[in-house]
Scaffold this motif. Sequence first.
Motif, PDB file in Angstrom:
ATOM      1  N   THR A 103      -3.703  56.221 -38.401  1.00  0.00           N
ATOM      2  CA  THR A 103      -5.053  55.950 -37.452  1.00  0.00           C
ATOM      3  C   THR A 103      -6.518  56.598 -37.705  1.00  0.00           C
ATOM      4  O   THR A 103      -6.373  57.085 -38.372  1.00  0.00           O
ATOM      5  N   ILE A 104      -7.125  55.622 -38.234  1.00  0.00           N
ATOM      6  CA  ILE A 104      -8.339  55.833 -37.808  1.00  0.00           C
ATOM      7  C   ILE A 104      -9.654  55.012 -36.748  1.00  0.00           C
ATOM      8  O   ILE A 104      -9.748  54.166 -36.177  1.00  0.00           O
ATOM      9  N   TYR A 105     -10.209  56.535 -36.673  1.00  0.00           N
ATOM     10  CA  TYR A 105     -11.355  56.358 -35.749  1.00  0.00           C
ATOM     11  C   TYR A 105     -12.711  56.458 -36.100  1.00  0.00           C
ATOM     12  O   TYR A 105     -12.864  57.923 -37.039  1.00  0.00           O
ATOM     13  N   VAL A 106     -13.408  55.471 -36.125  1.00  0.00           N
ATOM     14  CA  VAL A 106     -14.478  55.450 -36.775  1.00  0.00           C
ATOM     15  C   VAL A 106     -15.619  55.647 -35.350  1.00  0.00           C
ATOM     16  O   VAL A 106     -15.704  55.604 -34.554  1.00  0.00           O
ATOM     17  N   GLU A 107     -16.367  57.354 -34.560  1.00  0.00           N
ATOM     18  CA  GLU A 107     -16.993  57.334 -34.019  1.00  0.00           C
ATOM     19  C   GLU A 107     -18.404  56.460 -33.997  1.00  0.00           C
ATOM     20  O   GLU A 107     -19.279  56.357 -34.713  1.00  0.00           O
ATOM     21  N   VAL A 108     -19.012  56.531 -32.607  1.00  0.00           N
ATOM     22  CA  VAL A 108     -20.083  55.588 -32.717  1.00  0.00           C
ATOM     23  C   VAL A 108     -21.370  55.546 -32.943  1.00  0.00           C
ATOM     24  O   VAL A 108     -21.367  57.379 -33.115  1.00  0.00           O
ATOM     25  N   TYR A 109     -22.115  55.094 -33.432  1.00  0.00           N
ATOM     26  CA  TYR A 109     -23.570  55.338 -33.800  1.00  0.00           C
ATOM     27  C   TYR A 109     -24.863  55.863 -33.505  1.00  0.00           C
ATOM     28  O   TYR A 109     -25.568  56.327 -33.556  1.00  0.00           O
ATOM     29  N   ASP A 110     -24.580  55.299 -32.136  1.00  0.00           N
ATOM     30  CA  ASP A 110     -25.704  55.993 -30.984  1.00  0.00           C
ATOM     31  C   ASP A 110     -25.199  56.970 -30.319  1.00  0.00           C
ATOM     32  O   ASP A 110     -26.651  57.710 -29.771  1.00  0.00           O
ATOM     33  N   ARG A 111     -24.888  58.090 -30.651  1.00  0.00           N
ATOM     34  CA  ARG A 111     -23.744  59.569 -30.250  1.00  0.00           C
ATOM     35  C   ARG A 111     -24.099  60.246 -31.510  1.00  0.00           C
ATOM     36  O   ARG A 111     -23.169  60.891 -32.042  1.00  0.00           O
ATOM     37  N   ILE A 112     -25.257  61.355 -31.414  1.00  0.00           N
ATOM     38  CA  ILE A 112     -25.446  61.786 -32.885  1.00  0.00           C
ATOM     39  C   ILE A 112     -25.337  63.383 -32.378  1.00  0.00           C
ATOM     40  O   ILE A 112     -25.668  63.961 -33.271  1.00  0.00           O
ATOM     41  N   ASP A 113     -26.100  63.718 -30.763  1.00  0.00           N
ATOM     42  CA  ASP A 113     -26.382  65.302 -30.918  1.00  0.00           C
ATOM     43  C   ASP A 113     -25.023  64.949 -29.770  1.00  0.00           C
ATOM     44  O   ASP A 113     -25.078  66.219 -29.046  1.00  0.00           O
ATOM     45  N   PHE A 130      -5.234  62.224 -32.239  1.00  0.00           N
ATOM     46  CA  PHE A 130      -4.194  61.495 -32.787  1.00  0.00           C
ATOM     47  C   PHE A 130      -4.523  61.044 -33.983  1.00  0.00           C
ATOM     48  O   PHE A 130      -3.941  59.276 -34.312  1.00  0.00           O
ATOM     49  N   THR A 131      -6.082  60.799 -34.738  1.00  0.00           N
ATOM     50  CA  THR A 131      -6.355  60.858 -36.008  1.00  0.00           C
ATOM     51  C   THR A 131      -5.911  60.580 -37.031  1.00  0.00           C
ATOM     52  O   THR A 131      -5.203  61.901 -37.075  1.00  0.00           O
ATOM     53  N   SER A 132      -5.558  59.693 -38.108  1.00  0.00           N
ATOM     54  CA  SER A 132      -5.288  60.220 -39.085  1.00  0.00           C
ATOM     55  C   SER A 132      -6.625  60.684 -39.880  1.00  0.00           C
ATOM     56  O   SER A 132      -6.332  61.337 -40.980  1.00  0.00           O
ATOM     57  N   ARG A 133      -7.657  60.077 -39.740  1.00  0.00           N
ATOM     58  CA  ARG A 133      -8.340  59.510 -40.515  1.00  0.00           C
ATOM     59  C   ARG A 133      -9.677  59.873 -39.122  1.00  0.00           C
ATOM     60  O   ARG A 133      -9.345  58.996 -38.344  1.00  0.00           O
ATOM     61  N   PHE A 134     -10.744  60.812 -38.717  1.00  0.00           N
ATOM     62  CA  PHE A 134     -11.837  61.315 -38.271  1.00  0.00           C
ATOM     63  C   PHE A 134     -12.917  60.719 -38.698  1.00  0.00           C
ATOM     64  O   PHE A 134     -13.410  61.293 -39.584  1.00  0.00           O
TER      65      PHE A 134
END
Length: 119
Positions: free
Chosen positions: A72-82, A94-98
């Motif tokens: 699994t690969i999870y890509v965090e959303v771009y609009d939450r940086i803080d 549960f991610t293989s790559r975050f």
Amino acid sequence: MTFDKPDAVEPLAGEHVIHAHHPTTRNVVNLARNWHLARSVLRRVRPDIVISTGAGVALPFFVEARRRSIPTIYVEVYDRIDSRTLTGRLCRPFTSRFCVQWDEQRDLYAGSELLGPVL
């Protein structure tokens, strides 16, 4: 796998699409429905990898993929940086790559990988 919403229908025209149950935000009934869907789809399709950019439907798919040894690969959303997102926090175990899109997000998620903006 996506929601049957206008922003997804046109770009995915002609593709094999399975629609998840919406809304997912703190909706226990749809969480259960999507969990059943995840079990069914992953058993039938058996993908090489599961990738998500978030949304409540990600959690059941990540858990079920992990149970089946599907990466699994999870890509965090771009609009939450803080601050960390709820889906990011729930899917992280549960991610293989975050992956994150901003350097600032790396501080929020130990061991995450910086991808840069994904549009």
